[in-house]
Write a protein that holds these residues in place. Structure first.
Motif, PDB file in Angstrom:
ATOM      1  N   LEU A  84       0.830  -1.200   0.000  1.00 19.60           N
ATOM      2  CA  LEU A  84       0.000   0.000   0.000  1.00 19.60           C
ATOM      3  C   LEU A  84       0.865   1.251   0.000  1.00 19.60           C
ATOM      4  O   LEU A  84       0.609   2.207  -0.756  1.00 19.60           O
ATOM      5  N   ASP A  85       1.891   1.254   0.843  1.00 17.82           N
ATOM      6  CA  ASP A  85       2.767   2.432   0.906  1.00 17.82           C
ATOM      7  C   ASP A  85       3.472   2.665  -0.423  1.00 17.82           C
ATOM      8  O   ASP A  85       3.600   3.813  -0.881  1.00 17.82           O
ATOM      9  N   ALA A  86       3.928   1.576  -1.048  1.00 24.56           N
ATOM     10  CA  ALA A  86       4.630   1.706  -2.339  1.00 24.56           C
ATOM     11  C   ALA A  86       3.675   2.212  -3.413  1.00 24.56           C
ATOM     12  O   ALA A  86       4.044   3.082  -4.234  1.00 24.56           O
ATOM     13  N   ALA A  87       2.458   1.686  -3.444  1.00 24.32           N
ATOM     14  CA  ALA A  87       1.482   2.125  -4.441  1.00 24.32           C
ATOM     15  C   ALA A  87       1.114   3.588  -4.228  1.00 24.32           C
ATOM     16  O   ALA A  87       0.918   4.338  -5.202  1.00 24.32           O
ATOM     17  N   LYS A  88       1.024   4.006  -2.961  1.00 18.71           N
ATOM     18  CA  LYS A  88       0.696   5.408  -2.656  1.00 18.71           C
ATOM     19  C   LYS A  88       1.823   6.334  -3.115  1.00 18.71           C
ATOM     20  O   LYS A  88       1.570   7.415  -3.697  1.00 18.71           O
ATOM     21  N   ARG A  89       3.065   5.930  -2.882  1.00 21.25           N
ATOM     22  CA  ARG A  89       4.197   6.768  -3.312  1.00 21.25           C
ATOM     23  C   ARG A  89       4.233   6.899  -4.836  1.00 21.25           C
ATOM     24  O   ARG A  89       4.488   7.995  -5.371  1.00 21.25           O
ATOM     25  N   ASN A 109      -3.689   5.792 -14.789  1.00 17.45           N
ATOM     26  CA  ASN A 109      -4.795   4.910 -14.385  1.00 17.45           C
ATOM     27  C   ASN A 109      -4.277   3.590 -13.822  1.00 17.45           C
ATOM     28  O   ASN A 109      -4.880   3.010 -12.909  1.00 17.45           O
ATOM     29  N   SER A 110      -3.158   3.119 -14.358  1.00 17.88           N
ATOM     30  CA  SER A 110      -2.564   1.896 -13.829  1.00 17.88           C
ATOM     31  C   SER A 110      -2.093   2.106 -12.397  1.00 17.88           C
ATOM     32  O   SER A 110      -2.229   1.221 -11.533  1.00 17.88           O
ATOM     33  N   GLU A 117      -6.113  -1.471  -5.357  1.00 10.65           N
ATOM     34  CA  GLU A 117      -5.977  -2.894  -5.062  1.00 10.65           C
ATOM     35  C   GLU A 117      -5.171  -3.117  -3.786  1.00 10.65           C
ATOM     36  O   GLU A 117      -5.497  -3.984  -2.968  1.00 10.65           O
ATOM     37  N   ALA A 118      -4.108  -2.321  -3.613  1.00  6.42           N
ATOM     38  CA  ALA A 118      -3.299  -2.437  -2.407  1.00  6.42           C
ATOM     39  C   ALA A 118      -4.087  -2.017  -1.175  1.00  6.42           C
ATOM     40  O   ALA A 118      -3.978  -2.618  -0.096  1.00  6.42           O
ATOM     41  N   LYS A 119      -4.929  -0.979  -1.321  1.00  4.72           N
ATOM     42  CA  LYS A 119      -5.743  -0.514  -0.206  1.00  4.72           C
ATOM     43  C   LYS A 119      -6.782  -1.562   0.179  1.00  4.72           C
ATOM     44  O   LYS A 119      -7.078  -1.768   1.367  1.00  4.72           O
ATOM     45  N   ALA A 120      -7.348  -2.248  -0.832  1.00  2.03           N
ATOM     46  CA  ALA A 120      -8.339  -3.288  -0.551  1.00  2.03           C
ATOM     47  C   ALA A 120      -7.710  -4.482   0.147  1.00  2.03           C
ATOM     48  O   ALA A 120      -8.377  -5.194   0.906  1.00  2.03           O
TER      49      ALA A 120
END
Length: 328
Positions: A84-89, A109-110, A117-120
């Motif tokens: 999640l942290d990596a996707a947010k960054r 969009n990707s 998806e990481a948050k879910a």
């Protein structure tokens, strides 16, 4: 003397009578008033010291903690948090570039999809390892042991408010044609001699259950819903008198009025303040509270309904002529 020993009477007459069928049954917690607590994450469970069978818990109260420390494969929630942290960054990096049209909409969009998806896949409650009760109530079952490894979704315990209960009465299949006529029930408690009419507890028939199979082959379940007045224990077996529509012009007496002697039934008819007559009666149907009398007494007779044992003891004392409770 009779009043002092709790002897009371009732005048016999033709009254409506509810036919009944005696069957076995079980007191169940109402589904709406029960909940299963499940594991929000995988790991080793550690219960709170105050969490035990029969304990009261509040809605939202923490009843256990789950930790994956030292478990092979590590803590999946830590990995989910890292994703999640990596996707947010990455999303934060691409957002200003997308605003300036320096990256394509497809790339942006990707990144958004990867973040969602990481948050879910990450749960703050799971990460905290806290197991909480979804409702307030009493702990009725604990399904795992202290220190046991549990997977996500594993049932841990059950909690019930026990404010509303369900009565399941198992009717033998040979009486199936009568099931639709049962509109009431009287419960005989196994841990006392008391009977309880569910009408006094807001009891009502739960319909659309006639075609269900009972837990025991050869039986058809009939269900009722009722309030718990504190006398019922969920999960206990009980005897049930299922009541049908009433019949008119029936002579009946309370069950407490009967005195059994050598396989025959008698009632005591009050003749005056000091004199009683023992009457042999022929009994018929019983609904748990009252029993039909086919012969032996007539309308207008005044019979003993409580304190029957006292009158019987007096009759057996040797001071009373046959058929009377007082020596003239």
């Amino acid at each position: 003397m009779a009043e002092r020993f709790g002897v009371t009477t009732e005048t016999v007459g033709y009254t409506p009578f509810n036919d009944a069928l005696k069957v076995s049954g079980e007191i169940l917690p109402s589904p709406a008033d029960a909940a299963t607590i499940v594991a929000p994450t995988s790991g080793i469970i550690s219960f709170s010291k105050s969490f035990n069978l029969g304990a009261h818990v509040r809605s939202g109260a923490t009843i256990a903690g789950i930790s994956a420390t030292g478990v092979s494969g590590g803590d999946k929630n830590l990995a989910a948090k890292a994703n999640l942290d990596a996707a947010k960054r990455e999303l934060d990096r691409l957002k200003p570039l997308y605003d300036e049209r320096l990256v394509t909409a497809s790339d942006y969009n990707s990144a958004v999809r990867a973040y969602e998806e990481a948050k879910a896949g990450y749960s703050m409650a799971a990460a905290a390892g806290s197991v909480t009760s979804p409702i307030s109530g009493v702990v009725t079952a604990i399904d795992v042991k202290q220190g046991q490894y549990v997977e996500v979704g594993t049932p841990i315990a059950s909690v019930a408010t026990s404010q509303r209960l369900t009565l399941r009465a198992d009717v033998p299949q040979r009486y199936y044609n009568r099931t639709k006529s049962f509109n009431g029930a009287i419960i005989e408690l196994p841990y006392s001699n008391k009977t309880v009419n569910i009408d006094s507890l807001g009891g009502q028939r739960i319909v659309s259950s006639d075609n269900m199979a009972a837990q025991s082959p050869g039986y058809v379940p009939v269900f009722f819903s009722l309030d718990n007045n504190g006398e019922f224990i969920a999960g206990s077996g009980v005897d049930v008198y299922l009541q049908s529509d009433s019949s008119d012009n029936v002579i009946s007496v309370p069950m407490s009025a009967l005195s059994e002697q050598q396989g025959q039934y008698y009632v005591f008819v009050k003749l005056d303040d000091e004199c009683y007559r023992k009457a042999l009666v022929s009994t018929g149907r019983s609904n748990g509270n009252r029993i039909e009398i086919k012969s032996g007494i007539e309308p207008g007779d005044n019979i003993v309904v409580t304190g029957t044992t006292t009158v019987r003891i007096a009759e057996s004392s040797g001071n009373i002529p046959e058929g009377h409770s007082h020596n003239h």
